[in-house]
Design a protein around this motif. Structure first.
Motif, PDB file in Angstrom:
ATOM      1  N   LYS A 303      -6.704  -0.676 -23.142  1.00 19.47           N
ATOM      2  CA  LYS A 303      -5.833  -0.986 -24.540  1.00 19.47           C
ATOM      3  C   LYS A 303      -6.686  -0.330 -25.750  1.00 19.47           C
ATOM      4  CE  LYS A 303      -3.008  -4.755 -23.156  1.00 19.47           C
ATOM      5  NZ  LYS A 303      -2.712  -6.403 -23.516  1.00 19.47           N
ATOM      6  N   ALA A 304      -5.776   0.179 -26.422  1.00 13.16           N
ATOM      7  CA  ALA A 304      -6.258   0.966 -27.885  1.00 13.16           C
ATOM      8  C   ALA A 304      -7.508   0.406 -28.230  1.00 13.16           C
ATOM      9  CB  ALA A 304      -5.137   1.270 -28.753  1.00 13.16           C
ATOM     10  N   PRO A 305      -7.672  -1.121 -28.498  1.00 12.94           N
ATOM     11  CA  PRO A 305      -9.032  -1.477 -29.255  1.00 12.94           C
ATOM     12  C   PRO A 305     -10.109  -1.217 -28.152  1.00 12.94           C
ATOM     13  CG  PRO A 305      -7.338  -2.987 -29.455  1.00 12.94           C
ATOM     14  CD  PRO A 305      -6.825  -2.176 -28.664  1.00 12.94           C
ATOM     15  N   GLN A 306      -9.966  -1.609 -27.243  1.00 18.34           N
ATOM     16  CA  GLN A 306     -11.031  -1.262 -26.159  1.00 18.34           C
ATOM     17  C   GLN A 306     -11.429   0.156 -25.990  1.00 18.34           C
ATOM     18  OE1 GLN A 306      -8.789  -3.079 -22.765  1.00 18.34           O
ATOM     19  NE2 GLN A 306     -10.696  -3.554 -22.097  1.00 18.34           N
ATOM     20  N   PHE A 319     -10.342  -2.813 -35.638  1.00 16.22           N
ATOM     21  CA  PHE A 319      -9.101  -2.022 -35.115  1.00 16.22           C
ATOM     22  C   PHE A 319      -8.034  -2.496 -35.897  1.00 16.22           C
ATOM     23  CE2 PHE A 319      -5.356  -1.301 -32.817  1.00 16.22           C
ATOM     24  CZ  PHE A 319      -5.509  -0.068 -32.425  1.00 16.22           C
ATOM     25  N   ILE A 320      -7.397  -1.734 -36.579  1.00 17.70           N
ATOM     26  CA  ILE A 320      -5.974  -1.726 -37.319  1.00 17.70           C
ATOM     27  C   ILE A 320      -4.951  -1.034 -36.550  1.00 17.70           C
ATOM     28  CG2 ILE A 320      -4.680  -1.305 -39.479  1.00 17.70           C
ATOM     29  CD1 ILE A 320      -7.726  -1.366 -40.875  1.00 17.70           C
ATOM     30  N   ARG A 321      -5.143   0.232 -36.183  1.00 20.14           N
ATOM     31  CA  ARG A 321      -3.992   0.902 -35.346  1.00 20.14           C
ATOM     32  C   ARG A 321      -4.633   1.922 -34.961  1.00 20.14           C
ATOM     33  NH1 ARG A 321      -2.193   1.636 -40.794  1.00 20.14           N
ATOM     34  NH2 ARG A 321      -2.206   3.867 -41.373  1.00 20.14           N
ATOM     35  N   LYS A 350      -2.473  -2.973 -31.013  1.00 16.97           N
ATOM     36  CA  LYS A 350      -3.628  -3.364 -30.125  1.00 16.97           C
ATOM     37  C   LYS A 350      -3.095  -3.566 -28.831  1.00 16.97           C
ATOM     38  CE  LYS A 350      -3.153  -8.421 -31.703  1.00 16.97           C
ATOM     39  NZ  LYS A 350      -1.949  -8.533 -31.061  1.00 16.97           N
ATOM     40  N   ASP A 351      -1.834  -3.474 -28.442  1.00 17.21           N
ATOM     41  CA  ASP A 351      -1.643  -3.498 -27.031  1.00 17.21           C
ATOM     42  C   ASP A 351      -1.134  -2.302 -26.443  1.00 17.21           C
ATOM     43  OD1 ASP A 351      -1.750  -6.396 -26.993  1.00 17.21           O
ATOM     44  OD2 ASP A 351       0.386  -6.719 -27.920  1.00 17.21           O
ATOM     45  N   TYR A 352      -1.194  -1.259 -27.088  1.00 17.15           N
ATOM     46  CA  TYR A 352      -0.912   0.018 -26.536  1.00 17.15           C
ATOM     47  C   TYR A 352      -1.879   0.548 -25.579  1.00 17.15           C
ATOM     48  CZ  TYR A 352      -0.572   5.085 -26.393  1.00 17.15           C
ATOM     49  OH  TYR A 352      -0.337   6.613 -25.742  1.00 17.15           O
ATOM     50  N   LEU A 353      -1.401   0.833 -24.205  1.00 12.01           N
ATOM     51  CA  LEU A 353      -2.123   1.237 -23.302  1.00 12.01           C
ATOM     52  C   LEU A 353      -2.617   2.721 -23.324  1.00 12.01           C
ATOM     53  CD1 LEU A 353      -0.574  -0.515 -20.227  1.00 12.01           C
ATOM     54  CD2 LEU A 353      -2.717  -0.868 -20.698  1.00 12.01           C
TER      55      LEU A 353
END
Length: 366
Positions: A303-306, A319-321, A350-353
């Motif tokens: 996911k985006a934050p990782q 992480f914000i976006r 944050k849930d974006y793959l």
């Protein structure tokens, strides 16, 4: 994200020649100050034509490829699982790698002796695979001795592990790889905990004659290797290691000229790097413009934050976006302004793959 593929093979199959090609083609170390390289580790840039196109559309001061590591593992001999030759060191070194590149001799040359006295790809493959299977069988037997008693007392987790170990044992006793067994997700987690050598993904590299480079499929020795790989759901590549070593020393224009003369579109080394990268479920995202346009490695399913954390831990923590445009959209519309006008610039949370080919700017606050 430091992942490595271990190059294995019997003596005199071309393993070291292939590794020499990798080190000659090595990444420009000045771009990767964080990397510490052991003498038996070669770090290469992952070829990706998309980087040049991004640089053309969003110019930056420099372009940096993502990298991948190959580890040269000491030659294996029969009996390695019993400590013959450098057996124990060999098995320990493989344990440290994420994937195996298994080099097999698939060329005739009277000047290069074969350890078995003849060129027999199938026998060479089986020699190494048997040693790995024996080492895994020892590990499974040791694990059974530990878990059996607890399972008999009705412990649920131990019973589940015993069921998996009993599934593994007969396959390994036959000299076959654990990766040939289908496991469900829960079983897969148990298998991971046993750290088996034969669960690692494998690419079989048939070291073919230069004359077969343009059309490996027509080479009968390559076909033997390919057939074996297919029986394991593994990948096979036909590569002339000696020729690759030669190519790796050439500058870009000579290399292209040589490949064209051989009737080959892409060097074998580039094909191997891409195959190793993808067999491990690795993908690429990009950051673009400004100081540098750069390719970065992430694992499929992150996911985006990782993924932000791949650049720096602060990016993940704060992480914000993520502002995302796909490579295909940039390639099509050619400017960020037109991408925005077409509604193709996305704000993701944050849930974006993250997808392969995403060009991302992360917003964060720490």
């Amino acid at each position: 994200m430091s992942l490595t593929a271990g190059i294995v093979g019997l003596p005199n199959v071309g393993k070291s020649t292939l590794f020499n090609a990798i080190t000659k083609a090595g990444a420009e170390m000045a771009n990767y100050p964080f990397a510490t390289i052991e003498p038996n580790v070669g770090m290469v840039e992952v070829p990706d034509k998309r980087l040049a196109r991004i640089q053309e559309l969003i110019p930056a001061k420099k372009v940096v490829h993502t990298t991948f590591e190959f580890t040269d593992i000491a030659g294996l001999v029969k009996g390695a699982s019993k400590g013959e030759g450098l057996g124990n060191k060999f098995l320990e070194n493989i344990r440290q790698t994420d994937a195996i590149v298994h080099v097999v001799r698939a060329f005739e040359d009277d000047n290069i002796t074969s350890v078995t006295g003849k060129v027999d790809p199938e026998e060479d493959i089986n020699t190494i695979n048997l040693e790995l299977a024996i080492a895994d069988l020892d590990a499974v037997n040791r694990r059974i001795a530990k878990v059996q008693k607890v399972a008999q007392q009705g412990d649920k987790a131990a019973k589940a592990e015993m069921a998996v170990l009993e599934k593994l044992k007969p396959v390994l006793e036959e000299g076959n790889a654990a990766r040939s067994i289908e496991f469900n997700d829960d079983e897969q987690q148990i298998v991971k905990g046993v750290f088996l050598l034969t669960t690692k993904p494998v690419i079989y590299v048939a070291n073919i004659a230069e004359s077969s480079m343009a059309d490996p499929e027509s080479d009968s020795l390559y076909q033997i290797v390919k057939k074996h790989a297919e029986s394991e759901n593994a990948e096979a590549l036909g590569i002339s290691a000696a020729t690759e070593e030669e190519i790796a020393s050439m500058d870009e224009s000579d290399r292209q000229e040589f490949l064209e003369a051989e009737g080959v579109e892409e060097s074998g080394l580039d094909r191997l790097i891409k195959a190793a990268y993808h067999i491990l479920g690795l993908r690429t995202f990009f950051t673009a413009g400004g100081t540098e346009t750069r390719a970065w490695t992430f694992r499929d399913g992150m996911k985006a934050p990782q993924v932000a954390g791949v650049i720096h831990s602060d990016f993940e923590r704060g992480f914000i976006r993520a502002e995302v445009v796909s490579y295909d959209d940039l390639d099509k519309f050619e400017t960020m302004q037109k991408v925005k006008e077409a509604g193709k610039l996305r704000l993701e949370g944050k849930d974006y793959l993250v997808q392969d080919g995403d060009i991302i700017e992360f917003r964060f606050n720490v």
